[in-house]
Every structure is written in C-alpha cells, then in structure tokens.
Scaffold this motif. Sequence first.
Motif, PDB file in Angstrom:
ATOM      1  N   GLY A 213     -25.634 -40.330 -49.526  1.00 20.04           N
ATOM      2  CA  GLY A 213     -24.276 -40.860 -49.689  1.00 20.04           C
ATOM      3  C   GLY A 213     -23.408 -40.572 -48.472  1.00 20.04           C
ATOM      4  O   GLY A 213     -22.642 -41.430 -48.030  1.00 20.04           O
ATOM      5  N   GLU A 214     -23.533 -39.375 -47.909  1.00 16.31           N
ATOM      6  CA  GLU A 214     -22.790 -39.027 -46.699  1.00 16.31           C
ATOM      7  C   GLU A 214     -23.180 -39.938 -45.536  1.00 16.31           C
ATOM      8  O   GLU A 214     -22.324 -40.374 -44.767  1.00 16.31           O
ATOM      9  CB  GLU A 214     -23.066 -37.581 -46.298  1.00 16.31           C
ATOM     10  N   ILE A 215     -24.469 -40.203 -45.426  1.00 20.22           N
ATOM     11  CA  ILE A 215     -24.967 -41.040 -44.337  1.00 20.22           C
ATOM     12  C   ILE A 215     -24.424 -42.460 -44.464  1.00 20.22           C
ATOM     13  O   ILE A 215     -24.015 -43.066 -43.473  1.00 20.22           O
ATOM     14  CB  ILE A 215     -26.512 -41.067 -44.319  1.00 20.22           C
ATOM     15  N   LYS A 216     -24.392 -42.976 -45.679  1.00 25.00           N
ATOM     16  CA  LYS A 216     -23.861 -44.326 -45.892  1.00 25.00           C
ATOM     17  C   LYS A 216     -22.421 -44.417 -45.416  1.00 25.00           C
ATOM     18  O   LYS A 216     -22.012 -45.424 -44.850  1.00 25.00           O
ATOM     19  CB  LYS A 216     -23.946 -44.709 -47.368  1.00 25.00           C
ATOM     20  N   GLU A 217     -21.658 -43.347 -45.639  1.00 28.52           N
ATOM     21  CA  GLU A 217     -20.251 -43.337 -45.256  1.00 28.52           C
ATOM     22  C   GLU A 217     -20.047 -43.124 -43.760  1.00 28.52           C
ATOM     23  O   GLU A 217     -19.106 -43.640 -43.180  1.00 28.52           O
ATOM     24  CB  GLU A 217     -19.498 -42.263 -46.029  1.00 28.52           C
ATOM     25  N   SER A 218     -20.939 -42.379 -43.119  1.00 27.92           N
ATOM     26  CA  SER A 218     -20.723 -42.031 -41.724  1.00 27.92           C
ATOM     27  C   SER A 218     -21.344 -43.008 -40.736  1.00 27.92           C
ATOM     28  O   SER A 218     -21.002 -42.995 -39.566  1.00 27.92           O
ATOM     29  CB  SER A 218     -21.234 -40.620 -41.445  1.00 27.92           C
ATOM     30  N   GLY A 219     -22.277 -43.827 -41.152  1.00 26.36           N
ATOM     31  CA  GLY A 219     -22.825 -44.845 -40.268  1.00 26.36           C
ATOM     32  C   GLY A 219     -24.157 -44.468 -39.658  1.00 26.36           C
ATOM     33  O   GLY A 219     -24.772 -43.461 -39.966  1.00 26.36           O
ATOM     34  N   GLU A 220     -24.571 -45.329 -38.741  1.00 29.98           N
ATOM     35  CA  GLU A 220     -25.913 -45.250 -38.172  1.00 29.98           C
ATOM     36  C   GLU A 220     -26.149 -44.030 -37.292  1.00 29.98           C
ATOM     37  O   GLU A 220     -27.270 -43.530 -37.201  1.00 29.98           O
ATOM     38  CB  GLU A 220     -26.191 -46.515 -37.361  1.00 29.98           C
ATOM     39  N   ALA A 221     -25.123 -43.519 -36.655  1.00 27.80           N
ATOM     40  CA  ALA A 221     -25.292 -42.375 -35.757  1.00 27.80           C
ATOM     41  C   ALA A 221     -25.864 -41.168 -36.477  1.00 27.80           C
ATOM     42  O   ALA A 221     -26.648 -40.403 -35.910  1.00 27.80           O
ATOM     43  CB  ALA A 221     -23.959 -42.012 -35.114  1.00 27.80           C
ATOM     44  N   SER A 222     -25.507 -41.005 -37.731  1.00 29.80           N
ATOM     45  CA  SER A 222     -26.000 -39.858 -38.496  1.00 29.80           C
ATOM     46  C   SER A 222     -27.400 -40.076 -39.044  1.00 29.80           C
ATOM     47  O   SER A 222     -28.051 -39.136 -39.485  1.00 29.80           O
ATOM     48  CB  SER A 222     -25.061 -39.569 -39.664  1.00 29.80           C
ATOM     49  N   TRP A 223     -27.872 -41.313 -39.039  1.00 30.91           N
ATOM     50  CA  TRP A 223     -29.168 -41.615 -39.634  1.00 30.91           C
ATOM     51  C   TRP A 223     -30.301 -40.864 -38.958  1.00 30.91           C
ATOM     52  O   TRP A 223     -31.200 -40.356 -39.609  1.00 30.91           O
ATOM     53  CB  TRP A 223     -29.445 -43.112 -39.619  1.00 30.91           C
ATOM     54  N   ASP A 224     -30.281 -40.774 -37.624  1.00 32.58           N
ATOM     55  CA  ASP A 224     -31.365 -40.106 -36.904  1.00 32.58           C
ATOM     56  C   ASP A 224     -31.526 -38.657 -37.331  1.00 32.58           C
ATOM     57  O   ASP A 224     -32.636 -38.189 -37.569  1.00 32.58           O
ATOM     58  CB  ASP A 224     -31.146 -40.184 -35.391  1.00 32.58           C
ATOM     59  N   SER A 225     -30.419 -37.942 -37.453  1.00 24.64           N
ATOM     60  CA  SER A 225     -30.516 -36.542 -37.876  1.00 24.64           C
ATOM     61  C   SER A 225     -30.923 -36.456 -39.341  1.00 24.64           C
ATOM     62  O   SER A 225     -31.672 -35.564 -39.736  1.00 24.64           O
ATOM     63  CB  SER A 225     -29.207 -35.797 -37.633  1.00 24.64           C
ATOM     64  N   PHE A 226     -30.450 -37.387 -40.146  1.00 26.16           N
ATOM     65  CA  PHE A 226     -30.809 -37.384 -41.555  1.00 26.16           C
ATOM     66  C   PHE A 226     -32.291 -37.685 -41.752  1.00 26.16           C
ATOM     67  O   PHE A 226     -32.932 -37.100 -42.622  1.00 26.16           O
ATOM     68  CB  PHE A 226     -29.979 -38.409 -42.324  1.00 26.16           C
ATOM     69  N   GLU A 227     -32.829 -38.556 -40.944  1.00 26.81           N
ATOM     70  CA  GLU A 227     -34.235 -38.943 -41.084  1.00 26.81           C
ATOM     71  C   GLU A 227     -35.148 -37.726 -40.967  1.00 26.81           C
ATOM     72  O   GLU A 227     -36.063 -37.538 -41.761  1.00 26.81           O
ATOM     73  CB  GLU A 227     -34.589 -39.991 -40.033  1.00 26.81           C
ATOM     74  N   SER A 228     -34.867 -36.865 -40.005  1.00 22.08           N
ATOM     75  CA  SER A 228     -35.653 -35.640 -39.829  1.00 22.08           C
ATOM     76  C   SER A 228     -35.471 -34.705 -41.023  1.00 22.08           C
ATOM     77  O   SER A 228     -36.436 -34.140 -41.537  1.00 22.08           O
ATOM     78  CB  SER A 228     -35.227 -34.945 -38.541  1.00 22.08           C
ATOM     79  N   GLU A 229     -34.242 -34.548 -41.458  1.00 24.11           N
ATOM     80  CA  GLU A 229     -33.953 -33.695 -42.608  1.00 24.11           C
ATOM     81  C   GLU A 229     -34.610 -34.246 -43.874  1.00 24.11           C
ATOM     82  O   GLU A 229     -35.156 -33.494 -44.688  1.00 24.11           O
ATOM     83  CB  GLU A 229     -32.446 -33.583 -42.804  1.00 24.11           C
TER      84      GLU A 229
END
Length: 84
Positions: A49-65
């Motif tokens: 949900g946080e990633i959806k709100e913050s956009g694509e820039a956060s996706w890379d770090s989220f993907e690893s997590e």
Amino acid sequence: MKAKLDEWNDELGELEAKLEAASDATKTKLAPHLAKIRDARDATIAKLGEIKESGEASWDSFESEAEHLWKTFKQSVNYFKSQL
C-alpha cells in the motif's frame, strides 16, 4: 505481487484449517508461529500500500524486501507444516 499475496492467503487458510483439526498441544505450540505468518503477510500488504502511494521510485527497494519476505514466509509455512 497481488498473485503472491493471494497465494499466501490460500496457504494461510490451509494452515489454519489444519491447525483447527490438530490436538490442543499442537495448537498451543504452533499458534505463535501462525501469528508470525499472519504478521508477515499483513506487513507485506501494508508495504505494498505504501508503494502504491509513493510511486515507482520505491518499487525497486520494495522488490528486494518483498523477495526476502516471500522467502521468510515460505520457510515459516514449511516449518509449520512439518510440525502438524
């Protein structure tokens, strides 16, 4: 990621059903592990949900997590299944 979460929910439902049919001693022993599995799932949902709100820039770090969370979830599920 939605497909993975759906898979987690399905596996969690199966584990809950198996635990319900288990002995009281097994329920007592494994209830904390099931809670940890739920917490991992819920944390992932919240993070998504946080990633959806913050956009694509956060996706890379989220993907690893997310990959780490997935591995942890699978290990927890496998341990739980081995104890039933």
